[in-house]
Design a protein around this motif. Structure first.
Motif, PDB file in Angstrom:
ATOM      1  N   PRO B   4       0.832  -1.205   0.000  1.00  0.00           N
ATOM      2  CA  PRO B   4       0.000   0.000   0.000  1.00  0.00           C
ATOM      3  C   PRO B   4       0.866   1.254   0.000  1.00  0.00           C
ATOM      4  N   LEU B   5       0.427   2.243  -0.726  1.00  0.00           N
ATOM      5  CA  LEU B   5       1.101   3.537  -0.775  1.00  0.00           C
ATOM      6  C   LEU B   5       0.064   4.597  -0.442  1.00  0.00           C
ATOM      7  N   ASN B   6       0.319   5.298   0.656  1.00  0.00           N
ATOM      8  CA  ASN B   6      -0.552   6.412   1.039  1.00  0.00           C
ATOM      9  C   ASN B   6       0.218   7.700   0.872  1.00  0.00           C
ATOM     10  N   MET B   7      -0.333   8.588   0.100  1.00  0.00           N
ATOM     11  CA  MET B   7       0.320   9.878  -0.061  1.00  0.00           C
ATOM     12  C   MET B   7      -0.733  10.914  -0.408  1.00  0.00           C
ATOM     13  N   ARG B   8      -0.352  12.166  -0.324  1.00  0.00           N
ATOM     14  CA  ARG B   8      -1.232  13.230  -0.790  1.00  0.00           C
ATOM     15  C   ARG B   8      -0.676  13.727  -2.118  1.00  0.00           C
ATOM     16  N   VAL B   9      -1.536  13.722  -3.116  1.00  0.00           N
ATOM     17  CA  VAL B   9      -1.131  14.186  -4.433  1.00  0.00           C
ATOM     18  C   VAL B   9      -1.985  15.391  -4.802  1.00  0.00           C
ATOM     19  N   ASN B  10      -1.332  16.503  -4.999  1.00  0.00           N
ATOM     20  CA  ASN B  10      -2.047  17.748  -5.309  1.00  0.00           C
ATOM     21  C   ASN B  10      -3.154  18.022  -4.296  1.00  0.00           C
ATOM     22  N   GLY B  11      -2.811  17.764  -3.045  1.00  0.00           N
ATOM     23  CA  GLY B  11      -3.736  18.070  -1.964  1.00  0.00           C
ATOM     24  C   GLY B  11      -4.752  16.996  -1.669  1.00  0.00           C
ATOM     25  N   GLU B  12      -4.775  15.962  -2.491  1.00  0.00           N
ATOM     26  CA  GLU B  12      -5.780  14.909  -2.266  1.00  0.00           C
ATOM     27  C   GLU B  12      -5.145  13.659  -1.709  1.00  0.00           C
ATOM     28  N   ARG B  29       1.680   8.867 -13.882  1.00  0.00           N
ATOM     29  CA  ARG B  29       1.174   8.931 -15.258  1.00  0.00           C
ATOM     30  C   ARG B  29       0.181   7.831 -15.572  1.00  0.00           C
ATOM     31  N   ASN B  30       0.497   6.603 -15.106  1.00  0.00           N
ATOM     32  CA  ASN B  30      -0.299   5.459 -15.553  1.00  0.00           C
ATOM     33  C   ASN B  30      -1.373   5.029 -14.577  1.00  0.00           C
ATOM     34  N   ARG B  31      -1.170   5.281 -13.293  1.00  0.00           N
ATOM     35  CA  ARG B  31      -2.173   4.871 -12.330  1.00  0.00           C
ATOM     36  C   ARG B  31      -3.092   6.031 -11.957  1.00  0.00           C
ATOM     37  N   LEU B  32      -2.486   7.202 -11.735  1.00  0.00           N
ATOM     38  CA  LEU B  32      -3.297   8.360 -11.365  1.00  0.00           C
ATOM     39  C   LEU B  32      -3.686   9.216 -12.559  1.00  0.00           C
ATOM     40  N   MET B  33      -3.244   8.805 -13.732  1.00  0.00           N
ATOM     41  CA  MET B  33      -3.593   9.492 -14.980  1.00  0.00           C
ATOM     42  C   MET B  33      -3.179  10.958 -14.976  1.00  0.00           C
ATOM     43  N   LEU B  34      -2.154  11.284 -14.234  1.00  0.00           N
ATOM     44  CA  LEU B  34      -1.636  12.659 -14.237  1.00  0.00           C
ATOM     45  C   LEU B  34      -0.520  12.706 -15.272  1.00  0.00           C
ATOM     46  N   THR B  35      -0.926  12.919 -16.524  1.00  0.00           N
ATOM     47  CA  THR B  35       0.057  12.821 -17.606  1.00  0.00           C
ATOM     48  C   THR B  35       0.768  14.134 -17.879  1.00  0.00           C
ATOM     49  N   GLY B  36       0.506  15.144 -17.077  1.00  0.00           N
ATOM     50  CA  GLY B  36       1.232  16.403 -17.261  1.00  0.00           C
ATOM     51  C   GLY B  36       2.722  16.236 -17.053  1.00  0.00           C
ATOM     52  N   THR B  37       3.108  15.389 -16.110  1.00  0.00           N
ATOM     53  CA  THR B  37       4.520  15.109 -15.859  1.00  0.00           C
ATOM     54  C   THR B  37       5.005  14.145 -16.936  1.00  0.00           C
ATOM     55  N   LYS B  38       6.137  14.477 -17.567  1.00  0.00           N
ATOM     56  CA  LYS B  38       6.558  13.728 -18.750  1.00  0.00           C
ATOM     57  C   LYS B  38       7.784  12.869 -18.476  1.00  0.00           C
ATOM     58  N   GLU B  69       5.697   7.447   0.389  1.00  0.00           N
ATOM     59  CA  GLU B  69       4.788   7.023   1.457  1.00  0.00           C
ATOM     60  C   GLU B  69       4.670   8.102   2.531  1.00  0.00           C
ATOM     61  N   GLY B  70       3.429   8.469   2.835  1.00  0.00           N
ATOM     62  CA  GLY B  70       3.192   9.481   3.856  1.00  0.00           C
ATOM     63  C   GLY B  70       3.584  10.882   3.436  1.00  0.00           C
ATOM     64  N   GLY B  71       3.912  11.059   2.193  1.00  0.00           N
ATOM     65  CA  GLY B  71       4.444  12.343   1.756  1.00  0.00           C
ATOM     66  C   GLY B  71       3.476  13.167   0.940  1.00  0.00           C
ATOM     67  N   GLU B  72       3.964  14.316   0.524  1.00  0.00           N
ATOM     68  CA  GLU B  72       3.191  15.269  -0.270  1.00  0.00           C
ATOM     69  C   GLU B  72       3.800  15.364  -1.653  1.00  0.00           C
ATOM     70  N   VAL B  73       2.972  15.145  -2.638  1.00  0.00           N
ATOM     71  CA  VAL B  73       3.423  15.257  -4.022  1.00  0.00           C
ATOM     72  C   VAL B  73       2.662  16.391  -4.695  1.00  0.00           C
ATOM     73  N   LEU B  74       3.395  17.242  -5.377  1.00  0.00           N
ATOM     74  CA  LEU B  74       2.757  18.299  -6.161  1.00  0.00           C
ATOM     75  C   LEU B  74       3.213  18.150  -7.601  1.00  0.00           C
ATOM     76  N   THR B  75       2.238  18.034  -8.500  1.00  0.00           N
ATOM     77  CA  THR B  75       2.551  17.961  -9.928  1.00  0.00           C
ATOM     78  C   THR B  75       2.000  19.205 -10.605  1.00  0.00           C
ATOM     79  N   ILE B  76       2.256  19.327 -11.887  1.00  0.00           N
ATOM     80  CA  ILE B  76       1.809  20.498 -12.646  1.00  0.00           C
ATOM     81  C   ILE B  76       0.303  20.674 -12.545  1.00  0.00           C
ATOM     82  N   GLU B  77      -0.395  19.546 -12.455  1.00  0.00           N
ATOM     83  CA  GLU B  77      -1.852  19.628 -12.375  1.00  0.00           C
ATOM     84  C   GLU B  77      -2.322  20.254 -11.075  1.00  0.00           C
ATOM     85  N   GLY B  78      -1.431  20.302 -10.090  1.00  0.00           N
ATOM     86  CA  GLY B  78      -1.842  20.825  -8.790  1.00  0.00           C
ATOM     87  C   GLY B  78      -1.564  22.298  -8.580  1.00  0.00           C
ATOM     88  N   LEU B  79      -1.047  22.955  -9.598  1.00  0.00           N
ATOM     89  CA  LEU B  79      -0.659  24.359  -9.392  1.00  0.00           C
ATOM     90  C   LEU B  79      -1.832  25.326  -9.505  1.00  0.00           C
TER      91      LEU B  79
END
Lengths: 761, 158, 320
Positions: B4-12, B29-38, B69-79
């Motif tokens: 299991p991987l628990n994290m916050r991605v773009n605030g979620e 890109r493939n699981r969360l469909m956040l394809t902005g990151t290349k 795990e347990g961390g915060e991820v911010l991608t381009i979609e989260g700006l």
């Protein structure tokens, strides 16, 4: 001249928001239900016979859904367009370069696909290989193609003017050899495609191509499927600079894999595959012999030229036609004699890269021109100005020069850079300045048939307009420029115009990015399409408003009747009315550019281009004689692109070109050792970064080409070619050392300094 | 084995089962469909995969998913917030810094990280801040201008 | 893929124990080199023992004796920007700053940089690339060396961590912990000078801390990488010349399987010998190898030029 609303103004790209939010979808971002991942098996050998190929074990890997080889495709030998045909999608019995495609697999994920590749059994018989073009043409060299005895795929012999007279009249003859290296476009987005071959036999390929129309035809030929059953959809494209115009094997491979599996198949190159198996810039070897009079008049030039093509001709067969003679028209040269040889070697095939041979040619010619200047005791800028092609010239190849900003460019660069104060005067400081010039074709014709662009502009029921053009957008700014043209013509706001990426089902046939023609030829087509849409709209508005269409004008999307200060209707209201009334119609205009040119043939006198762009560039350097490091202090460019429609875009094009030019000049090289490519990533290949970008002066000459859309020509390929020569010339000015091989790495410069010291201690 | 991987991605808050050697870029890109990151190179040289992980810009191609795990991820979609562009995105779009756009998400995230740590960078500091993102189209000139435009604009939160 | 495990280790003791029980496990901190080696199938870890969760392993704090302790998991970004390191050990801060890009520095650690797997043109490449060179001693346990083909044995892969030169010059030490206890080793003694067995680590030993002695004063660090802004160095030069006339250090790194100190040249520098003499002596002491880019003569010339400039610059109180 400048009473434009939108043309020549600083405007933003229409796709900016999609790109800054990450919403713009590139090929690798597309995901379809059931999609499989494809990968290509590539030869690890430079030259070998395939004795045995057994994909059976690969099919048994869990997750693998299909494996294909040459047997799964029609046995078509093809070339680029109608050029020399010498390649197949997959090698069937012989591989000719490390990276040559042999087979492909489709699997549920990349790991399974890779495992499948590892299980394909191939037995090779090694053949002797050759890697140097001059070695390859010798008697007894390993032969790559049975019908090319000396590994010469294409040979072009040119003899124009009276070269013998040039020798006879010469006060000075210089003979020099120059070498340029293979470099890669190193665009950000790797090659990729997603293909669907559906049950009714329709093939759809999503890919970042510059050449949707051409790809449709090439794919049809290779798969033996009617063109009408193939649809190419261009996705957002992460750079190309000339590369993504060819039929990469992954297009037919993914299509056939899709047919076999009944599922969409996506194939994306790794970065390493880019260096092994895409289409980099050819390495050129130049033996140049030039005759001049003592007053600096160039009398003639003889060229013995080796174009190192790699293992197959592909695009090179088209390129050598242009680059074997284009750069003869930068300066007034009354006689040329050229023997241009496209030579096969056991390396990957090459392709187009910004300049289409001009960077290499310019390095050779303009380096030598400086050497001639020194021999004559002339200032190199003056020598160039004296011989520069001018408006009204007919060059040695019969090219009619109409608009030409070259003299202005040279004068501007000399003035802006402080040339007179600097040149030849700062050797004490190890600083120097060098110059080079170039010409580029705009809209070159390679066939007797259609060689232009088609476009349509439709005005929608709310007053928005859509542009349909088959020319591509891959970063260079087509979208912006075409929208500006349409908005200017129609009299509507820029925000009201949009454009779609090429889709061969929807956008009309267009030729693609040859010779910087997209703004020019594509722009003319859009302009004419917009004019016709406007004519239809005003005709209809006249009916609707009971006015004479000749008395109507459109401003900011509103329709005005002459003499009345208040608008009578909006464009949208008219379009809506027209669409929904009885016997309603769409307001759609078509436009075409068909250049009034003759087919390019280096051996004849032709008029192959609608017009020509020019540029001059100066590079200022400081050399560290202890380390060979060349620091670029500043670059000045003066670029003749006619009237600049999109200044932000044009500046961006010049800026990108100069850094690519500096990379070519100083750091970039695909390094081979015994034929094996050692540099297969951004870092080792020497890609420039932000610290390599020097202060840059950009100037656009005040040229207006009356045949171009709003006077425009093309600027996409004029600022990359001169940089290497200008830099080498600057290094000579700084320390009196001439380097005739690119790139000017510290190692090479230091070695040249040491050689010089041995010769003149 | 899947973990299991628990994290916050773009605030979620996000919960996924991931393979233990799965790469964060692929998960995004493939699981969360956040394809902005290349993906541009897969080996940490091009920076097109740049994201912000626990406040720091990193190459997500060189990050195992489980590291987040347990961390915060911010991608381009989260700006952007509710359709409103972040000032960096806005300045970027208006500076001519985009040509092909493939490096744009990575570049914007690198700039985001730079300006968080140094709100008034010198030109050399800007170059250092963006040098981990390979741009072939622009020569970096208008990218540097875009950053200057943001910092001249005064507030990053306007 | 099923056999692979990622373990978030909680303590150093646990890390050591797991490694002892799983010899095929690899320690990972930043992973910016390890993950590329794994992708290229140059290492095949069965599990990754992730160290970044261990409390205290990333801390930086001054010691009572005036020195500084840097936890092995401190990122290169932290090391580069730490006020005490910038102030008191500027060559180290500069070296950390010179690594690659901000993205790499935000993840890569000083421990990883010190222990960086040695590098070679013929090693750090994909299986497809390496198929041409199947007998590499380091990559394939083979019998050949493709950089020095005439060599009968040995590996010449380079120790390329940028921080190693300054750490050697600063006479830094490292704390190594294993299930047999702890030991302190000078950084210089950590490198064995071979491309394959490049570190003097015992099996299962972890580097937990870098120990810097009292600050030595001014110092110069130069990284020469003309090809590309992000690349590893063609060479690094670290020069310390404390004003008292002793304690000079001249270290050339990233040119051999270990950082190279020019001890006799240092002695000359201590004595105040002219720069030319110092450099001439240093170049005699430093064994160079011709690589794909930069043959021995070229490297000699450029290193000498940089060294000359550094020595001249150090004679005036010059901050980098």
């Amino acid at each position: 001249m400048d009473s434009y609303r939108i043309i020549t103004k600083r405007v933003n790209r229409p796709d900016a928001l999609a790109k800054v939010t990450g919403q713009a979808k590139f090929t690798a971002d597309l995901k379809f239900p059931g999609m499989l991942i494809g990968k290509v098996l590539r030869s690890p050998h430079h030259h070998a016979r395939i004795l045995h190929l057994d994909p059976a074990a690969a099919s048994r890997v869990p997750g693998v859904k299909a494996v294909i080889t040459a047997r799964d495709l029609p046995p078509v030998v093809y070339g680029f367009g109608d050029r020399r045909a010498d390649m197949t999608v997959f090698a069937a019995d012989r591989v000719r370069f490390k990276g040559d495609e042999i087979a492909a697999v489709a699997a549920v994920d990349e790991d399974a696909a890779q495992e499948a590749l590892d299980r394909i059994v191939v037995e090779y018989q090694d053949l002797p290989a050759v890697f140097d073009p001059e070695e390859a043409v010798k008697e007894g060299a390993p032969r790559l193609h049975d019908d090319s005895p000396n590994n010469i795929g294409v040979r072009i012999r040119i003899d124009k003017g009276d070269m013998d007279r040039a020798w006879a009249e010469a006060d000075l003859v210089r003979e020099d050899r120059f070498d340029t290296q293979r470099v890669h476009q190193s665009y950000a987005e790797p090659y990729g495609c997603l293909a669907e071959w559906d049950a009714d036999g329709r093939i759809t390929v999503y890919t970042g191509t510059m050449n949707a129309s051409g790809l449709q035809i090439m794919l049809s030929r290779v798969l033996k499927v009617p063109v009408g059953r193939i649809r190419i959809i261009q996705t957002h494209t992460g750079g190309s600079f000339g590369s993504k115009v060819v039929l990469n094997s992954i297009y037919p491979a993914s299509a056939v894999l899709s047919r076999k599996t009944g599922r969409p198949v996506k194939m994306i190159y790794s970065r390493e595959e880019e260096y092994f198996a895409s289409r980099p810039r050819f390495a050129g070897r130049y033996y140049v012999k030039t005759a001049v009079k003592k007053d600096g008049t160039i009398l003639g030039r003889e060229l013995n030229f080796f174009y190192d093509a790699g293992a197959y001709c592909d695009m090179a067969a088209a390129m050598i036609i242009v680059c074997s003679h284009r750069n003869d028209s930068v300066y007034r040269i009354p006689a040329v004699r050229t023997d241009a040889k496209l030579v096969y070697t056991n390396k990957s095939p090459v392709g187009a890269y910004r300049g289409y041979g001009s960077p290499q040619n310019t390095f050779a010619f303009d380096s030598q021109l400086d050497m001639i200047a020194e021999d004559l005791g002339m200032d190199p800028a003056e020598l160039r100005l004296k011989n520069a092609t001018r408006p009204g010239d007919v060059t040695v190849h019969g090219w009619k020069i109409t608009s030409c900003g070259l003299p202005e460019a040279i004068e501007h660069v000399a003035a802006a850079s402080g040339w007179k104060e600097k040149r030849g005067r700062r050797r004490r400081l190890k600083q120097g300045i060098g110059m080079a010039c170039t010409i580029h074709e705009v809209d070159d014709r390679h066939s007797d048939g259609f060689a232009g662009s088609n476009a349509q502009v439709e005005i929608l029921q709310d007053g928005q307009a859509v542009i349909y053009s088959g020319e591509g957008e891959y970063g260079q700014g087509r979208d912006t420029t075409f929208c500006q043209i349409a908005a200017e013509v129609l009299g509507i706001p820029l925000e009201s115009v949009r454009i779609i990426l090429p889709d061969t089902d929807i956008t009309p046939y267009s030729l693609g990015p040859w010779g910087s023609r997209v703004t020019y030829s594509g722009g003319i087509a859009v302009l004419r399409a917009a004019e016709e849409a406007k004519r239809i709209l005003l005709q209809e508005a006249g009916d609707m408003l009971e006015a004479n269409p000749a008395d109507l004008s459109i401003q900011e999307g509103k329709i005005f009747i002459k003499g009345l200060s208040q608008p009578k209707a909006t464009v949208g209201e008219v379009a809506h009315f027209v669409l929904f009334r009885k016997e309603g119609r769409r307001i759609r205009g078509s436009g075409q550019d068909e250049p009034a040119t003759t087919k390019m043939d280096p051996t004849k006198q032709t008029s192959p281009c609608s017009t020509y762009s020019f540029a001059c560039q100066a590079v200022e350097v400081e050399v560290n004689e202890q380390t060979g490091e060349v620091k670029v202090l500043k670059v000045w460019t003066a670029n003749d692109g006619g009237n600049i429609i999109n200044p932000i875009g044009a500046e961006g094009q010049i800026e990108g070109q100069v850094l690519q030019g500096l990379g070519f000049a100083k750091t970039e090289e695909m390094v081979f050792r015994d034929g094996h490519l050692l540099t297969a990533d951004f870092m080792t290949v020497g890609t420039p970064g932000p610290f390599d970008a020097p202060p840059l002066h950009i100037y656009f000459t005040k040229t207006y080409d009356p045949t171009g859309p709003f006077g425009a020509k093309g600027v996409a390929e004029v600022a990359a070619p001169p940089t290497a020569a200008a830099l080498a010339n600057a290094v000579y000015d700084a320390i009196g050392v001439r380097v005739k091989r690119l790139p000017l790495t510290p190692e090479k410069v230091l070695a040249a300094i040491q050689d010089q010291r041995k010769r003149d201690p | 084995m899947l973990k299991p991987l628990n994290m916050r991605v773009n605030g979620e808050s996000t919960q996924l089962l991931v393979g233990e050697e799965e790469i964060l870029l692929e998960v995004l890109r493939n699981r969360l469909m956040l394809t902005g990151t290349k993906q541009g190179c897969g080996e940490g040289q091009c920076g097109h995969c740049t994201i912000i992980l626990n406040g720091k810009a990193v190459n997500s191609c060189l990050t195992l998913a489980l590291e987040a795990e347990g961390g915060e991820v911010l991608t381009i979609e989260g700006l952007a917030e509710e359709g409103r562009l972040h000032p960096i995105q806005k300045a970027y779009a208006e500076s001519g810094a985009i040509q092909c756009g493939y490096c744009t998400p990575g570049m914007i995230m690198a700039i985001y990280s730079l300006l968080r740590e140094n709100p008034r960078p010198s030109e050399d500091q800007i170059r250092e801040g963006i040098k981990g993102v390979m741009c072939r189209c622009t020569g970096y000139y208008k990218v540097v201008e875009a950053v200057t435009r943001v910092t001249a604009g005064g507030s990053l939160h306007g | 893929m099923d056999k692979f495990s990622f373990v978030r280790v909680a303590t150093v003791a646990q890390a050591i124990r797991l490694k002892r029980d799983n010899p095929q496990a690899f320690f990972m901190a930043g992973g910016t080199d390890l993950l590329i080696l794994k992708r290229n199938k140059l290492i095949q870890p069965q599990s990754i023992l992730y160290l970044k969760g261990i409390p205290g392993l990333a801390e930086i704090y001054p010691e009572a004796n005036g020195g500084l302790r840097i936890g092995a998991c401190a990122t290169l970004d932290t090391v580069a920007s730490h006020p005490l390191i910038q102030q008191n050990y500027p060559p180290l801060a500069r070296a950390a700053f010179a690594v690659a890009s901000p993205q790499i520095r935000n993840k890569a650690t000083i421990g990883g940089n010190i222990c960086l797997n040695s590098r070679c043109w013929f090693f750090n490449r994909s299986p497809f690339w390496r198929a041409e060179y199947p007998e590499c001693r380091k990559a394939a346990g083979g019998t050949k060396c493709y950089i020095i083909p005439q060599s009968l044995k040995g590996c010449f892969a380079l120790q390329s961590g940028d921080t190693t030169g300054p750490l050697v010059a600063l006479e830094a030490k490292v704390r190594l912990v294993s299930d047999q206890g702890e030991r302190i080793l000078g950084v210089e003694d950590l490198y064995l000078g071979d491309g394959i067995r490049y570190l003097a680590l015992k099996p299962g030993e972890i580097l937990t801390e870098v120990l810097l002695p009292q600050p030595k004063g001014e110092g110069i660090f130069r990284k020469f990488r003309p090809q590309n802004n992000l690349d590893f160095a063609a060479f690094n030069l670290t020069l310390l010349s404390p004003k008292e006339g002793t304690g000079s250090k001249i270290v050339v790194s990233s040119v051999a399987s270990k950082p190279l100190r020019a001890r006799k040249a240092e002695a000359l520098l201590n004595q105040g010998a002219p720069g030319k003499e110092v450099v001439g002596q240093a170049m005699k002491e430093i064994p160079l190898v011709s690589f794909v880019r930069g043959d021995v003569e070229f490297k000699k010339q450029v290193i000498a030029a940089y060294m000359t400039g550094a020595i001249a610059g150090s004679k005036t109180p010059l901050r980098e």
